[in-house]
Write a protein that holds these residues in place. Sequence first.
Motif, mmCIF file in Angstrom:
data_model
loop_
_atom_site.group_PDB
_atom_site.id
_atom_site.type_symbol
_atom_site.label_atom_id
_atom_site.label_comp_id
_atom_site.label_asym_id
_atom_site.label_seq_id
_atom_site.Cartn_x
_atom_site.Cartn_y
_atom_site.Cartn_z
ATOM 1 N N CYS A 161 -5.687 8.004 -2.004
ATOM 2 C CA CYS A 161 -4.369 7.692 -2.550
ATOM 3 C C CYS A 161 -3.446 8.891 -2.474
ATOM 4 N N ALA A 162 -4.017 10.075 -2.703
ATOM 5 C CA ALA A 162 -3.199 11.282 -2.599
ATOM 6 C C ALA A 162 -2.714 11.465 -1.172
ATOM 7 N N ASN A 163 -3.603 11.168 -0.211
ATOM 8 C CA ASN A 163 -3.214 11.299 1.186
ATOM 9 C C ASN A 163 -2.121 10.301 1.553
ATOM 10 N N CYS A 164 -2.158 9.119 0.909
ATOM 11 C CA CYS A 164 -1.139 8.117 1.202
ATOM 12 C C CYS A 164 0.256 8.657 0.933
ATOM 13 N N LYS A 165 0.371 9.529 -0.039
ATOM 14 C CA LYS A 165 1.675 10.086 -0.394
ATOM 15 C C LYS A 165 2.190 11.037 0.676
ATOM 16 N N GLU A 166 1.307 11.437 1.597
ATOM 17 C CA GLU A 166 1.691 12.395 2.620
ATOM 18 C C GLU A 166 2.201 11.728 3.887
ATOM 19 N N LEU A 167 2.324 10.419 3.865
ATOM 20 C CA LEU A 167 2.813 9.719 5.043
ATOM 21 C C LEU A 167 4.310 9.938 5.222
ATOM 22 N N PHE A 168 4.722 10.110 6.480
ATOM 23 C CA PHE A 168 6.142 10.209 6.795
ATOM 24 C C PHE A 168 6.619 8.805 7.125
ATOM 25 N N GLU A 169 7.272 8.166 6.175
ATOM 26 C CA GLU A 169 7.699 6.784 6.337
ATOM 27 C C GLU A 169 9.213 6.682 6.225
ATOM 28 N N ILE A 170 9.832 5.997 7.178
ATOM 29 C CA ILE A 170 11.284 5.882 7.228
ATOM 30 C C ILE A 170 11.677 4.461 7.608
#
Length: 366
Positions: free
Chosen positions: A17-26
């Motif tokens: 879940c912590a890694n999910c926050k590191e996604l570059f989403e636009i």
Amino acid sequence: MRVLFLVLFFLLNIVPCANCKELFEIKKGVNISHWLSQRYDKCPPIEKGMNETDFSKLSKDGFDHVRLPVDEDVLWNEDGRKNEKAFNFLHKGIRWALKNELRVIVDLHIIRSHYFNAGQEGKVNKLWTDETEQNHFLDLWRELSDELKQYPVSMLAYEIMNEPTAPDHEDWNGLVAKACRYIRRREPDRMLVIGSNMWQGVGTFPFLKVPEGDKHIMLSFHFYEPFLLTHYRAGWTDLANFGGNVHYPGMLVSKEEMAGLAEADRKLASRWPDEWSKAKLASLVEKAKKIADAKGLTLYCGEFGVYQTAPRADALRWYSDIVSVFGEMNIPWSVWDYKGGYGIYSPDGVPQKELIRILVPMDGKK
């Protein structure tokens, strides 16, 4: 045993879940043109070209990111030393964006050995034939990485180069591979935006090769079809003196109008003989979408727009259709541009409200 269970639970649930926050989403963005790139004589000084208010306006309009083109001759002096003033404003721009909840794509737009419009202007790109220039290109990315690696990977991405025009698709693929290896040694999780050869057109996507298994890659295309509409009477093209009208949707030039054109204009208009519609636009975009999907990568439209000289009502109908196509295909995008010749704002900051509402409807969310 209970302790082991808790540790496993943490690793399997909390860490991902912590890694999910590191996604570059636009989703929806704007190109900041003619600030740190493509500067011409009438451009305001860099220190007056952009400020925090500009980024605040874009965020309030509903955009969630900016594509920030930068040029080698703006960021680096002729002797290769950094232009500290320009780099300071690059950092300011990024920080202004992040403060206003805008993600950033830093796009290496033009370098001294490669300019996307070189052929049109009778110039030669040395990048594809000179290994020294290719190594220099990698050095530019080393210095950019040194400057920008401080920013979260969830908030900032790198576009390796804008609109490559390699004479052989493999020349571009080879340079992409080198650049990816080079940057990955320094920043393994940074999102890298990579476009296809020959101006990032959808037609060259079948020839594009990117490293396999790297999910931190976004494939990028630019969309200016039909060119007769999007570059209508644009001074840097062969349409600069086109004497006819143009329409969208349907036939760009009607049969009756075609018959009345001068021979040179008829030859130009005849390059676009088809009827144009949302379905036609979608069929072109789909060529790139299928390839991105097959690779398991996000497809991004880094540029699209209609030049200010085109008939406004026709341009707005085109914008409405292409944005709808992007939405239906789940393609994030960045319109060209903020306050330039395609601007969603006029050079003196007046919003083009009808266009902005097409791009970001009032009920739209970031």
